[in-house]
Structures are given as C-alpha cells and as structure tokens.
Design an enzyme around this catalytic site. Structure first.
Site, PDB file in Angstrom:
ATOM      1  N   CYS A   1      43.651  38.306  26.061  1.00  8.24           N
ATOM      2  CA  CYS A   1      44.583  39.288  25.492  1.00  8.24           C
ATOM      3  C   CYS A   1      44.915  38.925  24.035  1.00  8.24           C
ATOM      4  O   CYS A   1      45.328  37.801  23.751  1.00  8.24           O
ATOM      5  CB  CYS A   1      45.864  39.368  26.327  1.00  8.24           C
ATOM      6  SG  CYS A   1      47.010  40.584  25.667  1.00  8.24           S
TER       7      CYS A   1
ATOM      8  N   ARG B   1      36.988  50.831  28.189  1.00  2.52           N
ATOM      9  CA  ARG B   1      37.405  52.078  27.538  1.00  2.52           C
ATOM     10  C   ARG B   1      36.555  53.293  27.902  1.00  2.52           C
ATOM     11  O   ARG B   1      37.066  54.406  27.933  1.00  2.52           O
ATOM     12  CB  ARG B   1      37.440  51.870  26.019  1.00  2.52           C
ATOM     13  CG  ARG B   1      38.596  50.964  25.591  1.00  2.52           C
ATOM     14  CD  ARG B   1      38.395  50.438  24.199  1.00  2.52           C
ATOM     15  NE  ARG B   1      37.180  49.639  24.128  1.00  2.52           N
ATOM     16  CZ  ARG B   1      36.625  49.226  23.005  1.00  2.52           C
ATOM     17  NH1 ARG B   1      37.193  49.524  21.861  1.00  2.52           N
ATOM     18  NH2 ARG B   1      35.523  48.499  23.029  1.00  2.52           N
TER      19      ARG B   1
ATOM     20  N   MET C   1      42.887  46.953  32.404  1.00  2.00           N
ATOM     21  CA  MET C   1      43.458  47.566  31.195  1.00  2.00           C
ATOM     22  C   MET C   1      44.933  47.876  31.439  1.00  2.00           C
ATOM     23  O   MET C   1      45.262  48.791  32.222  1.00  2.00           O
ATOM     24  CB  MET C   1      42.695  48.835  30.818  1.00  2.00           C
ATOM     25  CG  MET C   1      41.332  48.567  30.208  1.00  2.00           C
ATOM     26  SD  MET C   1      40.498  50.088  29.690  1.00  2.00           S
ATOM     27  CE  MET C   1      39.994  50.772  31.260  1.00  2.00           C
TER      28      MET C   1
ATOM     29  N   LYS D   1      38.753  35.635  32.532  1.00  2.00           N
ATOM     30  CA  LYS D   1      38.206  36.573  31.546  1.00  2.00           C
ATOM     31  C   LYS D   1      38.471  36.005  30.162  1.00  2.00           C
ATOM     32  O   LYS D   1      39.624  35.751  29.795  1.00  2.00           O
ATOM     33  CB  LYS D   1      38.844  37.950  31.711  1.00  2.00           C
ATOM     34  CG  LYS D   1      38.255  38.998  30.789  1.00  2.00           C
ATOM     35  CD  LYS D   1      38.500  40.390  31.356  1.00  2.00           C
ATOM     36  CE  LYS D   1      38.107  41.480  30.388  1.00  2.00           C
ATOM     37  NZ  LYS D   1      39.120  41.689  29.331  1.00  2.00           N
TER      38      LYS D   1
HETATM   39  C1  FMN Z   1      44.377  49.767  26.677  1.00  2.00           C
HETATM   40  C2  FMN Z   1      43.692  48.460  27.012  1.00  2.00           C
HETATM   41  C3  FMN Z   1      44.340  47.538  27.809  1.00  2.00           C
HETATM   42  C4  FMN Z   1      43.734  46.324  28.130  1.00  2.00           C
HETATM   43  N1  FMN Z   1      44.374  45.451  28.959  1.00  2.00           N
HETATM   44  C5  FMN Z   1      43.746  44.311  29.366  1.00  2.00           C
HETATM   45  C6  FMN Z   1      44.337  43.450  30.337  1.00  2.00           C
HETATM   46  O1  FMN Z   1      45.423  43.703  30.881  1.00  2.00           O
HETATM   47  N2  FMN Z   1      43.661  42.317  30.664  1.00  2.00           N
HETATM   48  C7  FMN Z   1      42.445  42.002  30.104  1.00  2.00           C
HETATM   49  O2  FMN Z   1      41.863  40.966  30.440  1.00  2.00           O
HETATM   50  N3  FMN Z   1      41.858  42.813  29.206  1.00  2.00           N
HETATM   51  C8  FMN Z   1      42.462  43.956  28.841  1.00  2.00           C
HETATM   52  N4  FMN Z   1      41.836  44.813  27.976  1.00  2.00           N
HETATM   53  C9  FMN Z   1      40.469  44.510  27.508  1.00  2.00           C
HETATM   54  C10 FMN Z   1      39.415  45.169  28.403  1.00  2.00           C
HETATM   55  O3  FMN Z   1      39.471  44.630  29.720  1.00  2.00           O
HETATM   56  C11 FMN Z   1      37.989  44.956  27.832  1.00  2.00           C
HETATM   57  O4  FMN Z   1      37.747  43.579  27.727  1.00  2.00           O
HETATM   58  C12 FMN Z   1      37.812  45.589  26.456  1.00  2.00           C
HETATM   59  O5  FMN Z   1      38.339  46.886  26.420  1.00  2.00           O
HETATM   60  C13 FMN Z   1      36.316  45.623  26.058  1.00  2.00           C
HETATM   61  O6  FMN Z   1      35.552  46.366  26.981  1.00  2.00           O
HETATM   62  P1  FMN Z   1      35.102  47.906  26.667  1.00  2.00           P
HETATM   63  O7  FMN Z   1      34.323  47.889  25.385  1.00  2.00           O
HETATM   64  O8  FMN Z   1      34.274  48.302  27.853  1.00  2.00           O
HETATM   65  O9  FMN Z   1      36.365  48.705  26.544  1.00  2.00           O
HETATM   66  C14 FMN Z   1      42.438  46.020  27.622  1.00  2.00           C
HETATM   67  C15 FMN Z   1      41.789  46.961  26.807  1.00  2.00           C
HETATM   68  C16 FMN Z   1      42.384  48.162  26.499  1.00  2.00           C
HETATM   69  C17 FMN Z   1      41.651  49.152  25.637  1.00  2.00           C
END
Ligand code: FMN
Length: 322
Positions: A105, A230, A22, A144
C-alpha cells in the site's frame, strides 16, 4: 496449460485467476459478482490488525464473508508482528481460506506508520511478521509486495526470498514501485525474476486488462497465477473472458448494452441488500460510471447518475441507455 488449479498451502483453488484486493472496491457485492464470473480467488479489502484489536465497528463490516464467494483471502495491514499474530489467531475461525499481508500500500497515512509498502524498506521486520503470523494460525499466510520502494531500492527478489524462508505460502508481486503508485507501466521482468528465485507460487499483478494481457503475463513471466485489479472495475466479465480465452484460445464476445444493464441491476440489488439504500446508492454511482465508460452518451449520463438518490431513480436512468 495456462488455466489450471492452484495450490496455496493447504488450499486448492479451482483456477489461477485472482481478484486483487482493492480498498473501497472489493466489497461484498462486487466480490460476489466476480465470483459469479468464475474467478479462482477473491481478495477482500485490506483491514488494519490494530483496528481489529480495538473492535472497530467499521472494520467488523469489512470482515464479512458469504459462503458463495469462498475461498477468499483476507488482507491485514500493520507492522507489529505480535499484534498481527494475536489478531490473526483471534479471527482465525472466520471463514477466510488465506490470510494475506499487505506490503504494497502506497498511501502516506499507511506508509508513514511504517505499514504497507514501508515494509519493503525493512525486509527483516517483514519476515518477522510473516514468521509470527504463520506460526500463530494454521491457514496459509501469503504476502503482496511491490517491485520495491523506489527505483533506487528495487528489492522484490530479495524480499520474496526472505518471505519464503519466513513461511509465506505464496507471493503476489505488483510490478511497480511505491513511488510510482499506479502510474507508468508495470515491470513484468521483475515478476519473472521473483518467479525464478522462489519455489512457492508467485502471482503476477499489474496492468492485466484483457485476456490477451493475461496470457502474455503467464507466458512472459512463468507465474503460477495472475491477479487483476483495476480492469475489473465496472467489468466483472473480465474473469469469465480470461478463463474462456486461456482455456480455448478464443476471445469471448464483449457484453452487450443489455447485459451491462442487467449487471448494474444485479450489482444494485446486492448493494441494497448489503448496505441499504442511503449508502448503497452513493457507492453505486461510481460503479455505474465505470460500467458505462466509453458508451454512447455516457458522459451526460454520468453527470445525472452522480445525483441519483434512490435505486428506482437509477433504474429509470438506465432505461434511457440504448
Ligand atoms: C482503488 C484501489 C484500491 C486498492 N487497495 C488495495 C488494498 O487494499 N490492498 C492491496 O494490497 N492492494 C490494493 N490496491 C492495489 C491493487 O491490488 C493492485 O496491486 C494494483 O491496482 C495493480 O493491479 P492492476 O493494474 O490490475 O490494477 C488497490 C488499488 C486500487 C486501484
């Protein structure tokens, strides 16, 4: 067994629970806290392969890894197979265990450059990137992805097969399309379909917000590992809680207010050490809002936390939290 060791290429993880990458959140201080809660793999914040090529000073900071957090996965974004491969080789001797490639992303700045989730629209280029990068380094290369670019182009299964053939050592799937960003509900059925279609490890991601949800994801989709994003914000305990539940079938108690305050102190000390007071306290404000969300009087506290200028001021405010 729901909790187990997980082999990704030549890397063996102690367990199958992963901290999601993240940007702006999974910095060194936060990663160390999650590690201390027993997460099996730590993902860093995404870094641009081009920025590494240009020796960008801010990017250098993003590449810092501490022995305590290992093994970690370092994530690249980009769309030029040659640049990504040459930069991967250039930094390979740094202490990351796995190199991950971002194909999820959704941010316009990234997508409009043909990077991140834009690669879902170009499986051939995506496969070329994995082939070149995995040919350039000896560490495992993972990817990913998302469910697809939009509901009319759901192609996670096709992508996963392409990427496996190109040399990917594992695939993490976020069950949302690019168009959804983070809204709506993650589709776990597509994750199950990816798991069925490939023989490399598949890590399921999207909406795992409790030990029960972690168990449900594993049982419903058959994934090899689970990735939490999150729900870990202001809540690094989620990793020890998931571990405990998957191992024993019993739910651990949620942290007390004292435990939450202790964690905020520990987080603040790491922030101060890694980023100094000026930047550290500013970044810490957001984390404190997450830690205290839903607590009695937290809305009023959050307002005041937004104005703190030093860690001592923050600690004084925390004393009021009962
Ligand atoms: C603030 C934020 C930053 C994120 N940055 C990245 C990142 O740098 N690379 C990536 O592959 N996914 C990124 N994601 C996506 C997360 O890795 C994840 O796939 C997404 O939040 C869904 O999972 P969750 O429901 O457990 O949050 C980001 C998500 C959030 C909320």
């Amino acid at each position: 067994m729901l909790l187990h060791r997980l082999q990704i290429g030549n890397v063996e993880l102690e367990n199958n629970i992963v901290l999601a990458p993240m940007a702006g959140v999974t910095d060194l201080p936060f990663r160390l806290l999650c590690k201390r809660q027993g997460v099996g793999l730590i993902c860093m914040e995404m870094v641009s392969a081009k920025a590494i090529m240009y020796n960008n000073k801010n990017t250098e900071k993003l590449l810092e890894i501490e022995p305590e957090e290992m093994p970690v996965s370092l994530q690249f974004f980009g769309n030029d197979p040659e640049i990504m491969a040459s930069q991967a080789a250039r930094i390979e001797d740094r202490p990351f265990a796995i190199l991950d490639i971002n194909m999820g992303c959704p941010v316009p700045k990234v997508v409009n450059n043909g990077e991140g989730s834009a690669l879902l629209k170009n499986p051939k280029l995506a496969a070329e990137i994995v082939k070149k990068v995995s040919g350039a380094i000896s560490k495992p290369v993972t990817v990913k992805i998302r469910k697809g670019f939009d509901e009319d182009h759901v192609n996670a299964v096709e992508m996963a097969k392409y990427l496996e053939d190109a040399g990917a050592a594992a695939i993490a799937v976020h069950g949302r399309t690019r168009e959804q960003y983070y809204s709506g509900k993650a589709d776990w059925e597509i994750i199950a379909k990816v798991k069925e279609a490939v023989s490399i490890p598949v890590i399921g991601n999207g909406d795992i917000d409790s030990p029960l949800a972690a168990e449900k994801m594993i049982k419903e989709t058959g994934v090899d590992g689970i990735m939490v994003g999150r729900a870990s914000q202001g809540n690094p305990w989620i990793f020890s809680e998931i571990r405990h539940y998957l191992e024993t079938g019993e739910l651990a108690e949620r942290p007390s207010i004292d435990e939450i305050k202790r964690m905020i102190h520990e987080h603040s000390e790491l922030m101060l050490k890694v980023k100094g007071e000026y930047i550290g306290i500013r970044e810490m404000r957001r984390h404190v809002s997450w830690y205290t969300a839903g607590m009695h009087g937290s809305a009023a506290l959050r307002k005041r936390v937004c104005a703190v200028e030093s860690f001592d001021e923050l600690y004084a405010l925390l004393e009021e939290l009962k």
